[in-house]
Design an enzyme around this catalytic site. Structure first.
Site, PDB file in Angstrom:
ATOM      1  N   GLY A   1       1.570 -23.925   7.092  1.00 25.00           N
ATOM      2  CA  GLY A   1       2.061 -24.917   8.040  1.00 25.00           C
ATOM      3  C   GLY A   1       1.264 -24.849   9.335  1.00 25.00           C
ATOM      4  N   GLU A  50      -1.816 -14.832   9.029  1.00 22.41           N
ATOM      5  CA  GLU A  50      -2.234 -16.172   8.595  1.00 22.41           C
ATOM      6  C   GLU A  50      -3.736 -16.363   8.782  1.00 22.41           C
ATOM      7  OE1 GLU A  50       1.877 -18.720   9.291  1.00 22.41           O
ATOM      8  OE2 GLU A  50       0.547 -18.414  10.987  1.00 22.41           O
TER       9      GLU A  50
HETATM   10  C1  5RP Z   1       3.939 -19.313  11.520  1.00 25.43           C
HETATM   11  C2  5RP Z   1       3.228 -20.612  11.572  1.00 25.43           C
HETATM   12  C3  5RP Z   1       3.914 -21.770  10.928  1.00 25.43           C
HETATM   13  O1  5RP Z   1       3.139 -22.238   9.883  1.00 25.43           O
HETATM   14  C4  5RP Z   1       4.124 -22.816  11.974  1.00 25.43           C
HETATM   15  O2  5RP Z   1       4.885 -22.260  13.026  1.00 25.43           O
HETATM   16  C5  5RP Z   1       4.844 -24.043  11.403  1.00 25.43           C
HETATM   17  O3  5RP Z   1       6.153 -23.697  11.089  1.00 25.43           O
HETATM   18  P1  5RP Z   1       7.227 -24.790  10.676  1.00 25.43           P
HETATM   19  O4  5RP Z   1       6.762 -25.381   9.386  1.00 25.43           O
HETATM   20  O5  5RP Z   1       8.513 -24.028  10.569  1.00 25.43           O
HETATM   21  O6  5RP Z   1       7.282 -25.822  11.783  1.00 25.43           O
HETATM   22  O7  5RP Z   1       2.155 -20.754  12.080  1.00 25.43           O
HETATM   23  O8  5RP Z   1       3.279 -18.343  12.274  1.00 25.43           O
END
Ligand code: 5RP
Length: 224
Positions: free
Chosen positions: A84, A105
């Site tokens: 994401g 990530e």
């Molecule tokens: C986690 C991330 C997530 O991918 C990002 O925060 C998006 O999250 P969501 O889909 O809950 O909005 O980078 O570290």
């Protein structure tokens, strides 16, 4: 259609890229969650893949979903990662780290041949840093001093969770959320922040995403 539905259609679309015997990087967050559910049902229907999770949270969900897991030590090359993002610009640059998983990530992204990002339409932005504060992971030791140097670059940051109850990442570090007035040169800011002693990594991802799948009110849209 609510936001959850937009997340779901984007995440499920990304799982169509998964093929038999792939090593798949499993991102973190509420959008990727829908991909994990879908991958779980594909595995239970006979799909053979190995997942590499980007966080302890994702590891837990993947286990609940019967997705076989491994590590970068055993599987150093990942064919496809689905993750994401918190903000996406038209050049496919990203802000990530809202779920505090940005270090793992970025390591997983670095080991991935292909990266597909799944978002709902609220995440698309003309200039990064205008709708989301940039997460920066820093070590606990001397964090106040590190924050002072970080603030010279971004103007103002906040310790996530506050000083009485700071959030601790999977790596045992803190997160600063840095408020920019827009990040016009993400590549430069990414390098500048990572050059500060005490900074582990920051949530700017430049030139890493191959495709962004956006769940919109009008259906699925793509940025390549
Ligand atoms: C986690 C991330 C997530 O991918 C990002 O925060 C998006 O999250 P969501 O889909 O809950 O909005 O980078 O570290």
């Amino acid at each position: 259609m609510n936001t959850e539905h937009l997340k779901k259609i984007a995440a499920e679309k990304a799982t169509e890229e998964i093929q038999e015997d792939m090593v798949v990087g499993l991102g973190t967050g509420s959008t990727v969650y829908f991909a994990l559910l879908k991958i779980g049902s594909m595995v239970r229907d006979g799909l053979n893949i190995i997942g590499i999770p980007t966080s302890s949270g994702t590891e837990k969900i993947a286990k609940e979903q019967d997705i076989p897991l491994s590590t970068l030590a055993t599987h150093p090359t990942i064919e496809l990662t689905i993750d994401g993002a918190d903000e996406v610009d038209e050049h496919l640059n990203l802000i990530k780290g809202g779920g505090a998983a940005l270090v793992r990530e970025k390591i997983i992204a670095n080991a991935s041949k292909r990266i597909v990002i799944v978002v709902d339409e609220s995440k698309v932005s003309r200039v990064l840093g205008t709708s989301f504060a940039l997460p920066v992971e820093i070590v606990k030791f001397g964090w106040e001093a590190t924050k002072r140097v970080v603030d010279k670059i971004c103007g103002q940051s906040e310790l996530r969770g506050g000083i009485h109850n700071p959030l601790m990442t999977d790596n045992g570090n803190y997160i600063l959320d840095c408020h920019f007035d827009g990040i016009t040169d993400p590549e430069k800011i990414e390098l500048q922040l990572n050059n500060i002693p005490g900074v582990v990594e920051n949530g700017i991802f430049v030139n890493r995403a191959d495709r962004v799948i956006i769940g919109t009110m009008n259906g699925i849209e793509y940025m390549e």
